[in-house]
Design a protein around this motif. Structure first.
Motif, mmCIF file in Angstrom:
data_model
loop_
_atom_site.group_PDB
_atom_site.id
_atom_site.type_symbol
_atom_site.label_atom_id
_atom_site.label_comp_id
_atom_site.label_asym_id
_atom_site.label_seq_id
_atom_site.Cartn_x
_atom_site.Cartn_y
_atom_site.Cartn_z
ATOM 1 N N ALA A 456 114.230 -34.868 31.678
ATOM 2 C CA ALA A 456 115.116 -33.944 31.069
ATOM 3 C C ALA A 456 114.619 -32.981 30.534
ATOM 4 O O ALA A 456 114.794 -31.702 30.169
ATOM 5 N N ASP A 484 120.217 -32.243 29.128
ATOM 6 C CA ASP A 484 119.339 -30.730 29.014
ATOM 7 C C ASP A 484 120.189 -29.419 28.913
ATOM 8 O O ASP A 484 121.538 -29.895 29.814
ATOM 9 N N ILE A 489 121.478 -29.324 38.873
ATOM 10 C CA ILE A 489 121.105 -29.494 39.883
ATOM 11 C C ILE A 489 122.014 -28.853 41.176
ATOM 12 O O ILE A 489 123.410 -29.439 41.128
ATOM 13 N N GLY A 514 105.793 -35.278 40.122
ATOM 14 C CA GLY A 514 106.695 -36.188 39.945
ATOM 15 C C GLY A 514 106.878 -36.829 41.289
ATOM 16 O O GLY A 514 105.886 -36.061 42.205
ATOM 17 N N GLY A 516 109.884 -38.328 42.729
ATOM 18 C CA GLY A 516 110.670 -38.503 43.084
ATOM 19 C C GLY A 516 111.623 -39.684 44.076
ATOM 20 O O GLY A 516 111.538 -40.103 44.224
ATOM 21 N N GLY A 518 111.549 -42.053 40.658
ATOM 22 C CA GLY A 518 111.570 -41.950 39.175
ATOM 23 C C GLY A 518 113.056 -42.437 38.939
ATOM 24 O O GLY A 518 113.449 -44.325 38.351
ATOM 25 N N LEU A 519 114.208 -41.794 39.552
ATOM 26 C CA LEU A 519 115.481 -41.959 39.933
ATOM 27 C C LEU A 519 115.754 -43.541 40.881
ATOM 28 O O LEU A 519 117.112 -44.015 40.618
ATOM 29 N N THR A 543 122.203 -30.571 32.746
ATOM 30 C CA THR A 543 122.411 -32.076 33.593
ATOM 31 C C THR A 543 122.231 -32.550 32.408
ATOM 32 O O THR A 543 122.213 -32.407 31.507
HETATM 33 P P1 ADP Z 1 110.889 -36.885 39.948
HETATM 34 O O1 ADP Z 1 109.385 -37.605 39.633
HETATM 35 O O2 ADP Z 1 110.699 -35.869 40.622
HETATM 36 O O3 ADP Z 1 110.847 -36.351 39.042
HETATM 37 P P2 ADP Z 1 112.918 -37.848 40.415
HETATM 38 O O4 ADP Z 1 113.834 -39.170 41.394
HETATM 39 O O5 ADP Z 1 113.471 -38.893 38.996
HETATM 40 O O6 ADP Z 1 111.963 -38.409 40.895
HETATM 41 O O7 ADP Z 1 114.025 -36.975 40.319
HETATM 42 C C1 ADP Z 1 114.290 -36.683 41.471
HETATM 43 C C2 ADP Z 1 114.567 -34.891 41.242
HETATM 44 O O8 ADP Z 1 115.996 -35.319 41.179
HETATM 45 C C3 ADP Z 1 113.396 -34.076 40.594
HETATM 46 O O9 ADP Z 1 112.436 -34.035 41.397
HETATM 47 C C4 ADP Z 1 115.170 -33.468 40.278
HETATM 48 O O10 ADP Z 1 114.312 -32.291 41.929
HETATM 49 C C5 ADP Z 1 115.591 -33.812 39.996
HETATM 50 N N1 ADP Z 1 116.126 -33.913 38.841
HETATM 51 C C6 ADP Z 1 116.207 -35.301 37.945
HETATM 52 N N2 ADP Z 1 116.262 -34.824 37.079
HETATM 53 C C7 ADP Z 1 116.749 -33.258 36.791
HETATM 54 C C8 ADP Z 1 117.328 -32.624 35.371
HETATM 55 N N3 ADP Z 1 117.803 -33.056 33.589
HETATM 56 N N4 ADP Z 1 117.416 -31.616 35.928
HETATM 57 C C9 ADP Z 1 117.194 -31.046 36.837
HETATM 58 N N5 ADP Z 1 116.989 -31.512 38.017
HETATM 59 C C10 ADP Z 1 116.745 -32.858 38.152
#
Ligand code: ADP
Length: 552
Positions: A456, A484, A489, A514, A516, A518-519, A543
């Motif tokens: 965020a 945020d 996205i 990052g 990619g 984390g999520l 988002t």
């Molecule tokens: P990263 O380590 O790249 O953050 P994540 O798995 O946490 O990996 O997120 C994957 C992708 O999702 C990010 O690279 C970004 O493109 C998108 N993303 C995640 N959170 C947000 C957000 N709050 N706003 C915009 N894009 C986001």
């Protein structure tokens, strides 16, 4: 000419020759009786010449039929035409002889015998409808040649009864022509239907044969079973991989070839399946000798004769699993080996840049800070990879404890505040429900919060505000949201957000760093809590990522 029409023609010809014998028997019997009846009324010579001629033509037609049957294997369309012409010669000649009977064998002054002659010729004409109605020209010519001389003969007699007879024969002739036409049409229809049935049966047999061959040569094991799990069909590969014979398998059910622990998983997988859908399930199969092996099964629901059945293609994935395991072990070893020295490098760099070993020249400090940042990023990546590997190998252990949500969220904000400051972003705790007790793995949940908060902050515009809120969805589910007001996205990326190594492909995102992962890790952690993670996003507006956790 189309193949279908050719087949009809050849069938017509065969039927004509097949019915020849009936016509010949009727001809021989009737001609002999007629000769006997007329013996005292007609010149013997004429009678005998007529009888011998008709017997000879019958023999000719009989021999022709025999020859046709003996050579029936090489009947090309051209030859078929010749055979039909030969048949026609036979039938027209027979008709001519019956026609001449009305002229030569007509007992002038004996009405009863005239009627008898008419009866015999009329009978032959009626019979021709049965035996000749596969060829229009044959039946029409037979009717005309046999009946027209007879009716002329009656009409030319002076006596009234004969004229009445002539009129009746004319009527009879017209009725027979009509009947011949109808019989011909019905015969052709029957032949056509029979050929279509045969062709349908052939193509059914062919497709069944193709399907069998396909199944038997498949490298995957195939099973067809009913909703109770009883096998209805299996292929060779299924027998080979499990060590049972086909007959043995057909008396068994899915329960007998699954590990007991897997059975429920398998049954659940297909309980909601709809016709035409396909699902994949990983399971363990047990061989006849008791050993087990992993399979990836693709299941589909098919309806055969109104009965729902499951078709299963199972692939032995022993080799793939072994290679995956080797790859994971390799990644794990490399990551572990890297993590220890990297942690110590980062520690040292932190101390140096923090001034622990004295004041550094400005340029040296800047370069060491860069090195420190990059080391930190490498450590993040390694930690994420190790987490991912744990998730995939099912080794992500959870340590549940009960704690209050407010101190937990406060700490999450505190721990990530420094990161947010780098982007000039502020975290604000909004609308927090008091008295909510979570039962969760605190440090893993903190990992999820860190990921959502850092994303965020990272994707907010400068001086942006990120809001954290909680919302009781029901008595037993709480939602924690992180909102945020950043770029949002794009729609086409929505489906990929939770995939491994997925990052939106813009230079802006890449610049923010990052892994990619984390999520994807967050999703696995939330699902381990029997929860659900999702998001809503508006491009250019912002988002909200949220996760729902059960309270009990
Ligand atoms: P990263 O380590 O790249 O953050 P994540 O798995 O946490 O990996 O997120 C994957 C992708 O999702 C990010 O690279 C970004 O493109 C998108 N993303 C995640 N959170 C947000 C957000 N709050 N706003 C915009 N894009 C986001």
């Amino acid at each position: 000419m189309k193949a279908h029409n050719l087949t009809i023609l050849s069938e017509q010809t065969s039927q004509l020759y097949g019915a020849v014998n009936k016509g010949i028997i009727a001809t021989v019997i009737n001609s002999i009786i007629l000769t006997v009846v007329l013996w005292s009324y007609i010149s013997h010579i004429i009678l005998l010449i007529w009888l011998i001629s008709i017997l000879l033509i019958s023999i000719f037609r009989y021999l022709l039929a025999i020859k046709y049957i003996n050579t029936s294997t090489d009947h090309t369309p051209d030859k078929m035409n010749i055979w039909r012409q030969r048949f026609l010669i036979g039938s027209v000649t027979a008709a001519l002889l019956w026609g001449t009977a009305s002229i030569w064998l007509f007992p002038k002054d004996d009405l009863p015998r005239q009627v008898f002659l008419a009866f015999v010729i009329g009978g032959m004409a009626a019979g021709s409808i049965i035996s000749l109605s596969y060829l229009k020209v044959a039946v029409y010519s037979f009717l005309c040649i046999t009946l027209i001389p007879l009716l002329i003969r009656f009409f030319y007699s002076e006596n009234e009864l004969s004229v009445a007879m002539g009129s009746m024969i004319l009527l009879y002739f017209l009725v027979l022509i009509q009947a011949a036409k109808q019989t011909f049409n019905t015969n052709i229809q029957n032949i056509s239907m029979r050929i279509e049935n045969i062709q349908q049966l052939q193509s059914l047999n062919e497709s069944e044969h193709r399907y069998e061959t396909l199944l038997e040569t498949a490298t995957d094991a195939f099973f067809l079973h009913d909703l109770n799990g009883s096998f209805i069909n299996v292929n060779n590969q299924a027998c080979q991989s499990l060590g049972y014979s086909k007959n043995e398998l057909l008396t068994m059910s899915v329960e007998d070839i699954f590990e007991l622990t897997e059975k429920e998983k398998y049954m659940n997988a297909w309980s909601d399946l709809k016709a035409g859908e396909n699902i994949r399930v990983e399971a363990m199969h047990r061989r006849k000798d008791g050993t087990t092996f992993p399979v990836e099964a693709s299941l589909g629901l098919v309806v055969i004769k109104n009965k729902p059945l499951l078709s299963v293609l199972a692939r032995d994935v022993t080799d793939r699993k072994r290679i995956d395991k080797m790859k994971n072990e390799f990644v794990s070893t490399v990551s572990h080996e890297l993590r220890t020295p990297l942690t110590s490098i980062r520690g040292s760099l932190g101390l140096i840049t923090g001034g622990a070993v004295g004041v550094l020249p400005k340029e040296a400090k800047e370069m060491l800070e860069l090195a420190n940042n990059n080391t930190e990023r490498l450590l993040f990546l390694i930690n994420d990879i190790l987490d991912m590997q744990k998730i995939e190998s099912g080794q992500l252990e959870m340590e549940f404890e009960t704690f209050n949500i407010i101190p937990f969220l406060n700490r999450a904000v505190e721990e990530n505040d420094a990161y947010a400051k780098q982007y000039g972003v502020k975290f604000v705790l909004k609308k927090i429900d008091n008295d909510i007790e979570l039962c969760a793995d605190k440090s893993r949940l903190m990992q999820v919060m860190a990921n959502l908060l850092s994303n965020a902050a990272k994707f907010s515009s400068e001086n942006g505000v990120v809001e954290i809120s909680t919302d009781l969805q029901s008595n037993d589910v709480v939602r924690i949201s992180v909102t945020d007001h950043g770029l949002g996205i794009p729609k086409d990326f929505h489906s990929k957000v939770f995939e491994k190594f997925s990052q939106q492909d813009s230079s802006d995102t890449r610049k923010k760093g990052g892994t990619g992962l984390g999520l994807s890790i967050s999703k696995a952690i939330i699902e381990k809590h029997r929860g659900r993670i999702d998001f809503s996003s508006n491009e250019g507006v912002g988002t909200t990522f949220y996760f729902d956790l059960p309270l009990k």
